[in-house]
Enzyme design. Structure first.
Site, PDB file in Angstrom:
ATOM      1  N   GLU A 194      54.116   4.118  27.018  1.00 17.28           N
ATOM      2  CA  GLU A 194      54.171   2.708  27.419  1.00 17.28           C
ATOM      3  C   GLU A 194      52.801   2.035  27.427  1.00 17.28           C
ATOM      4  O   GLU A 194      52.712   0.808  27.581  1.00 17.28           O
ATOM      5  CB  GLU A 194      54.796   2.588  28.814  1.00 17.28           C
ATOM      6  CG  GLU A 194      53.898   2.957  29.988  1.00 17.28           C
ATOM      7  CD  GLU A 194      53.695   4.446  30.199  1.00 17.28           C
ATOM      8  OE1 GLU A 194      52.929   4.833  31.098  1.00 17.28           O
ATOM      9  OE2 GLU A 194      54.323   5.253  29.476  1.00 17.28           O
ATOM     10  N   ARG A 253      35.984   2.420  32.493  1.00 15.66           N
ATOM     11  CA  ARG A 253      35.965   2.516  33.960  1.00 15.66           C
ATOM     12  C   ARG A 253      35.280   3.801  34.409  1.00 15.66           C
ATOM     13  O   ARG A 253      34.413   3.790  35.296  1.00 15.66           O
ATOM     14  CB  ARG A 253      37.402   2.476  34.484  1.00 15.66           C
ATOM     15  CG  ARG A 253      37.555   2.659  35.993  1.00 15.66           C
ATOM     16  CD  ARG A 253      38.970   3.111  36.316  1.00 15.66           C
ATOM     17  NE  ARG A 253      39.256   4.427  35.763  1.00 15.66           N
ATOM     18  CZ  ARG A 253      40.489   4.913  35.592  1.00 15.66           C
ATOM     19  NH1 ARG A 253      41.539   4.188  35.909  1.00 15.66           N
ATOM     20  NH2 ARG A 253      40.649   6.130  35.095  1.00 15.66           N
ATOM     21  N   HIS A 261      51.921   8.926  27.849  1.00 15.70           N
ATOM     22  CA  HIS A 261      52.076   7.534  28.275  1.00 15.70           C
ATOM     23  C   HIS A 261      52.455   6.654  27.079  1.00 15.70           C
ATOM     24  O   HIS A 261      51.654   5.810  26.643  1.00 15.70           O
ATOM     25  CB  HIS A 261      50.774   7.016  28.890  1.00 15.70           C
ATOM     26  CG  HIS A 261      50.522   7.503  30.282  1.00 15.70           C
ATOM     27  ND1 HIS A 261      51.214   7.026  31.380  1.00 15.70           N
ATOM     28  CD2 HIS A 261      49.652   8.423  30.753  1.00 15.70           C
ATOM     29  CE1 HIS A 261      50.769   7.626  32.473  1.00 15.70           C
ATOM     30  NE2 HIS A 261      49.827   8.470  32.124  1.00 15.70           N
ATOM     31  N   CYS A 285      54.516  11.339  32.649  1.00 16.69           N
ATOM     32  CA  CYS A 285      53.226  11.970  32.919  1.00 16.69           C
ATOM     33  C   CYS A 285      53.249  12.786  34.223  1.00 16.69           C
ATOM     34  O   CYS A 285      53.969  13.766  34.314  1.00 16.69           O
ATOM     35  CB  CYS A 285      52.110  10.933  32.895  1.00 16.69           C
ATOM     36  SG  CYS A 285      50.486  11.686  32.584  1.00 16.69           S
TER      37      CYS A 285
END
Length: 310
Positions: free
Chosen positions: A237, A249, A235, A142
């Site tokens: 992962e 959030r 991403h 990223c």
């Protein structure tokens, strides 16, 4: 695959609950095996979450991996305790004289800043320069991928009109390259970023090859022609609920954030998302470890430029 981690690392207990084989330093000392040395420069704010995510991905080959976590010293982490960092992390100065078979540079939530404005940019540049001579292959993720392309090839990033946020479909564009061996023609992967590196800028660099891209999210995976530098724009992962956690959030903070695309069942954020990208993420990390780290590294630690410095 056994992963060697420090005793007491919180991620170890969670991995063992998932039946991932880990071992501490004492047990590893009794195995007559040359482990693969992998360093992880963790630039993410929630470092313990990232530790778990990446260790999980490194657990899918029969190789023994000895992990060293690295943190920049020119930035003070506000989201991870100093006791955790002091116990489980090394600074770059503490590992700069070592050789690593593989090295991972994570993303970071600083993409809307100019690179030179990031408080650890000079240290990041030193680390990138060090990987040229001390690491067999480096995997950039990223922001780490965007910053690596800027450092190594002066490829700029561009701000997006809105955050690239969600789960996107990608097409493999070069199936003969071992990094994407075992991939389906199309696969899903998460993205969470405010900037992009454009395909036309990458194509100006002859030593770079694009391996997978998305009509909606752009270039996802590319590498240099030696396999020493690999760049992942998303991403892979991420856990099942990482995008959900980021979304909630930002909503709670009152930030302007769109629902992650193609992620929730029927776009209902109250329904647990399906995990649809783990198999290809596992394959990506396994291929990197096998073809670009393990098979490119001799049994003894490298102390010349013959392989690492080529």
């Amino acid at each position: 695959m056994p992963i060697k981690v420090q005793s007491g690392l919180p991620a170890r207990e969670k991995l063992e609950r998932e039946n991932v084989f880990t071992m501490d330093e004492n047990r590893a000392m009794h195995q007559d095996i040359r482990p693969i040395e992998v360093g992880i420069l963790n630039l993410m704010p929630l470092k313990e979450d990232t530790e778990l995510q990446i260790l999980r991905e490194l657990s899918n080959t029969p190789l023994q991996v000895d992990v060293t976590f690295v943190v920049v010293s020119s930035h003070e982490s506000r989201n991870t305790s100093s006791s955790h960092l002091n116990k489980f992390y090394n600074t770059f100065d503490e590992i700069k004289n070592r050789k690593f078979d593989g090295f991972i540079i994570t993303g970071a939530p600083v993409e809307q800043m100019e690179y030179e404005e990031v408080d650890y940019w000079e240290e990041f540049e030193r680390i990138c320069a060090w990987t040229k001579t001390n690491v067999t292959s480096t995997l950039h993720l990223c922001w780490g991928a965007q910053a690596g392309l800027y450092y190594h090839y002066q490829i700029p990033k561009h701000k997006l009109g809105e955050k690239m946020f969600g789960l996107f479909e990608h097409k493999v564009s070069n199936r003969k390259v071992p990094l994407v061996r075992g991939f389906d023609d199309y696969f899903l992967a998460p993205h969470s970023r405010h900037t992009e590196v454009r395909k036309e800028d990458i194509e100006k660099v002859p030593e770079l090859t694009i391996l997978a891209e998305s009509e909606e999210a752009g270039v996802f995976l590319l590498m240099d022609n030696t396999g020493k530098k690999i760049f992942v724009m998303g991403h892979p992962e991420y856990d099942r609920i990482t995008l959900h956690t980021e979304y909630m959030r930002d909503k709670e903070k009152g930030l302007e954030i769109q629902m992650p695309k193609n992620y929730y069942v029927a776009d209902d954020c109250t329904i647990r998302p399906n995990l649809q990208w783990r198999a290809h993420a596992n394959t990506l990390y396994s291929n990197w470890l096998n073809y670009y780290v393990y098979q490119a590294t001799p049994y003894e630690y490298i102390n010349t430029g013959e392989i690492v410095g080529k």
